[in-house]
Motif scaffolding. Sequence first.
Motif, PDB file in Angstrom:
ATOM      1  N   ARG A 172       0.869  -1.262  -0.090  1.00 32.56           N
ATOM      2  CA  ARG A 172       0.090  -0.082  -0.120  1.00 32.56           C
ATOM      3  C   ARG A 172       0.905   1.313  -0.050  1.00 32.56           C
ATOM      4  NH1 ARG A 172      -5.292   1.031   1.808  1.00 32.56           N
ATOM      5  NH2 ARG A 172      -5.594  -1.059   1.095  1.00 32.56           N
ATOM      6  N   LEU A 173       0.611   2.291  -0.999  1.00 32.08           N
ATOM      7  CA  LEU A 173       1.310   3.490  -0.944  1.00 32.08           C
ATOM      8  C   LEU A 173       0.787   4.275   0.013  1.00 32.08           C
ATOM      9  CD1 LEU A 173       3.131   5.609  -2.002  1.00 32.08           C
ATOM     10  CD2 LEU A 173       1.578   5.753  -4.022  1.00 32.08           C
ATOM     11  N   VAL A 174       1.362   5.021   1.218  1.00 32.86           N
ATOM     12  CA  VAL A 174       0.985   5.693   2.015  1.00 32.86           C
ATOM     13  C   VAL A 174       1.670   7.002   1.963  1.00 32.86           C
ATOM     14  CG1 VAL A 174       0.194   6.055   4.342  1.00 32.86           C
ATOM     15  CG2 VAL A 174       0.261   3.657   3.501  1.00 32.86           C
ATOM     16  N   PHE A 175       0.895   8.251   1.886  1.00 32.97           N
ATOM     17  CA  PHE A 175       1.558   9.608   1.842  1.00 32.97           C
ATOM     18  C   PHE A 175       1.292  10.058   3.272  1.00 32.97           C
ATOM     19  CE2 PHE A 175      -0.037   8.859  -2.683  1.00 32.97           C
ATOM     20  CZ  PHE A 175       1.110   9.226  -3.097  1.00 32.97           C
ATOM     21  N   VAL A 176       2.511  10.843   3.711  1.00 39.36           N
ATOM     22  CA  VAL A 176       2.296  11.301   5.079  1.00 39.36           C
ATOM     23  C   VAL A 176       2.667  12.654   5.088  1.00 39.36           C
ATOM     24  CG1 VAL A 176       2.966  10.768   7.481  1.00 39.36           C
ATOM     25  CG2 VAL A 176       3.504   9.172   5.615  1.00 39.36           C
ATOM     26  N   SER A 206      -0.647  14.394  -3.137  1.00 33.69           N
ATOM     27  CA  SER A 206      -0.931  12.982  -3.316  1.00 33.69           C
ATOM     28  C   SER A 206      -1.475  12.278  -4.302  1.00 33.69           C
ATOM     29  CB  SER A 206      -1.405  12.368  -1.690  1.00 33.69           C
ATOM     30  OG  SER A 206      -1.061  13.145  -0.701  1.00 33.69           O
ATOM     31  N   ARG A 207      -2.691  12.929  -4.614  1.00 35.25           N
ATOM     32  CA  ARG A 207      -3.217  12.374  -5.949  1.00 35.25           C
ATOM     33  C   ARG A 207      -2.531  12.717  -7.200  1.00 35.25           C
ATOM     34  NH1 ARG A 207      -6.079  13.577 -10.040  1.00 35.25           N
ATOM     35  NH2 ARG A 207      -5.821  15.928  -9.974  1.00 35.25           N
ATOM     36  N   LEU A 208      -1.723  13.610  -7.377  1.00 34.60           N
ATOM     37  CA  LEU A 208      -1.151  13.711  -8.450  1.00 34.60           C
ATOM     38  C   LEU A 208       0.140  12.904  -8.511  1.00 34.60           C
ATOM     39  CD1 LEU A 208      -0.939  17.655  -8.480  1.00 34.60           C
ATOM     40  CD2 LEU A 208      -1.986  16.380 -10.051  1.00 34.60           C
ATOM     41  N   VAL A 209       0.767  12.725  -7.641  1.00 33.73           N
ATOM     42  CA  VAL A 209       1.875  11.527  -7.473  1.00 33.73           C
ATOM     43  C   VAL A 209       1.410  10.080  -7.718  1.00 33.73           C
ATOM     44  CG1 VAL A 209       3.595  10.605  -6.017  1.00 33.73           C
ATOM     45  CG2 VAL A 209       3.599  12.906  -5.815  1.00 33.73           C
ATOM     46  N   ALA A 210       0.236   9.894  -7.105  1.00 34.73           N
ATOM     47  CA  ALA A 210      -0.431   8.428  -7.285  1.00 34.73           C
ATOM     48  C   ALA A 210      -0.788   8.512  -8.734  1.00 34.73           C
ATOM     49  CB  ALA A 210      -1.519   8.209  -6.521  1.00 34.73           C
ATOM     50  N   GLU A 211      -1.388   9.582  -9.582  1.00 36.42           N
ATOM     51  CA  GLU A 211      -1.754   9.501 -10.779  1.00 36.42           C
ATOM     52  C   GLU A 211      -0.599   9.063 -11.472  1.00 36.42           C
ATOM     53  OE1 GLU A 211      -4.920  12.254 -12.681  1.00 36.42           O
ATOM     54  OE2 GLU A 211      -3.004  13.315 -12.728  1.00 36.42           O
ATOM     55  N   GLN A 212       0.385   9.876 -11.301  1.00 34.79           N
ATOM     56  CA  GLN A 212       1.724   9.595 -12.092  1.00 34.79           C
ATOM     57  C   GLN A 212       2.313   8.301 -12.378  1.00 34.79           C
ATOM     58  OE1 GLN A 212       5.466  12.491 -12.162  1.00 34.79           O
ATOM     59  NE2 GLN A 212       3.878  13.472 -13.184  1.00 34.79           N
ATOM     60  N   LEU A 213       1.955   7.679 -11.190  1.00 33.19           N
ATOM     61  CA  LEU A 213       2.527   6.226 -10.734  1.00 33.19           C
ATOM     62  C   LEU A 213       1.452   5.141 -11.368  1.00 33.19           C
ATOM     63  CD1 LEU A 213       4.078   7.034  -7.325  1.00 33.19           C
ATOM     64  CD2 LEU A 213       5.520   6.194  -9.525  1.00 33.19           C
ATOM     65  N   GLY A 214       0.455   5.729 -11.664  1.00 34.98           N
ATOM     66  CA  GLY A 214      -0.823   4.839 -11.977  1.00 34.98           C
ATOM     67  C   GLY A 214      -1.368   3.899 -10.818  1.00 34.98           C
ATOM     68  N   VAL A 215      -0.946   4.609  -9.657  1.00 35.03           N
ATOM     69  CA  VAL A 215      -1.618   3.803  -8.271  1.00 35.03           C
ATOM     70  C   VAL A 215      -2.968   4.165  -7.873  1.00 35.03           C
ATOM     71  CG1 VAL A 215      -0.983   3.396  -5.784  1.00 35.03           C
ATOM     72  CG2 VAL A 215       0.695   3.176  -7.524  1.00 35.03           C
ATOM     73  N   GLU A 216      -3.967   3.377  -7.819  1.00 36.19           N
ATOM     74  CA  GLU A 216      -5.311   3.905  -7.613  1.00 36.19           C
ATOM     75  C   GLU A 216      -5.673   3.744  -6.363  1.00 36.19           C
ATOM     76  OE1 GLU A 216      -7.867   1.511 -10.106  1.00 36.19           O
ATOM     77  OE2 GLU A 216      -7.049   2.650 -11.895  1.00 36.19           O
ATOM     78  N   THR A 217      -5.141   2.791  -5.498  1.00 40.69           N
ATOM     79  CA  THR A 217      -5.298   2.836  -4.070  1.00 40.69           C
ATOM     80  C   THR A 217      -4.128   3.074  -3.162  1.00 40.69           C
ATOM     81  OG1 THR A 217      -6.686   0.682  -4.569  1.00 40.69           O
ATOM     82  CG2 THR A 217      -6.223   1.231  -2.191  1.00 40.69           C
TER      83      THR A 217
END
Length: 352
Positions: A172-176, A206-217
Amino acid sequence: MNYDALLWLSFGGPEGPDDVMPFLENVTRGRGVPPERLAEVAEHYHHFDGVSPINRLNREAIAAVERELAEQGVELPVYFGNRNWHPMVEDTVKRMAADGVKRALVFATSAYGGYSACRQYDEDILRARAAVGEKAPQLVKLRQFFDHPLFVEANADAVRAAYEQVGDRDTRLVFVAHSVPTAADAASGPPEEGGHRYSRQVAEASRLVAEQLGVETYDVVWQSRSGSPHVPWLEPDIVDHIEALHGDGVRAVVCCPIGFVSDHLEVIWDLDNEAAEKAEELGMGFARSATPNSDPRFAQLVVELVREQTEGAAVRKLSTLTTGGDTANGAPCATRCCEPARRPATAGAQNA
Ligand SMILES: CC1=C(CCC(=O)O)c2cc3nc(cc4[nH]c(cc5[nH]c(cc1n2)c(C)c5CCC(=O)O)c(CCC(=O)O)c4C)C(CCC(=O)O)=C3C
Ligand SMILES: [Fe+2]
């Protein structure tokens, strides 16, 4: 060019055991942080012989920015001043005045809005100019950069590298980001924007980083809660969250400290130590992504923000959220923007 210097404005940190308590007193003066919490945080610093890496990291970042400025042909000397520890910003601005600086840009080392992350740096600018008096240079602060493509790309690449460390597990990717009192978050941004500018910008980065990585959860959580236990702060805490993820069957955590620009003490203690230890105790994989300070794109980002002001370079941002924080001489960026909390107003906290 209408500016004659760049002031690098940061938080500051102790550089030896004798600095720790006076530094902590500077940070917490009048803020209702209980002595137990202070003693506990002092211990974190003493684990590293009373030396926070933050000043060294800032000096490294400044050297990188100086190289980048030179490479791009921008002539601007860089000065370094802090809110809470030497070099104190008051002393630095005094030196700038003595050097004949009239009008300087200010880069504050936080990407976000909010009282602690933005407006308090304006207060530092006000205090420093007042300490210098008539000769004080004009100080124009650069904007928030949570959604700048270079900030997002540096974080995304660092997260990619962290994924490689945990290997092929159910991760799980967790932003802090640094927690703040919920009342401070509610009061961040100008009132007509509806508040919560800090947590909204953290969520958006966080959304922008996840989007760039293609990570949805992924999740966005908080760290380093301070203050009185009676005052509500943003939750969940990263350590509790790791436990909750374990309960849900997640087998590894990649933690991205999106709220910070360098690997200072709150990162190397609260994440590399406390959070990593919790994960290990639960048999989970854990990796923490590097902060932007160590990436060449960070210096490029700073120079780009400078050029927005000096030559009207394009303002690059990836979100539609409001970007504030561009202020002159410590005035807030909008009326009532990120007002400091009125202290005893919050739930049952006499001292907070
Ligand atoms: C939003 C935010 C950022 C991010 C924006 C930015 O980067 O500016 C940040 C950064 C940092 N916070 C830091 C350290 C500390 N923060 C404290 C206390 C507090 N932080 C708060 C908020 C934030 N803090 C708040 C609301 C408090 C409660 C007291 C108050 O209302 O002001 C305390 C007191 C003890 C305790 O933790 O209880 C310490 C020691 C360091 C330096 C680490 C080093 O030395 O390497 C850095 C970069
Ligand atoms: Fe802090």
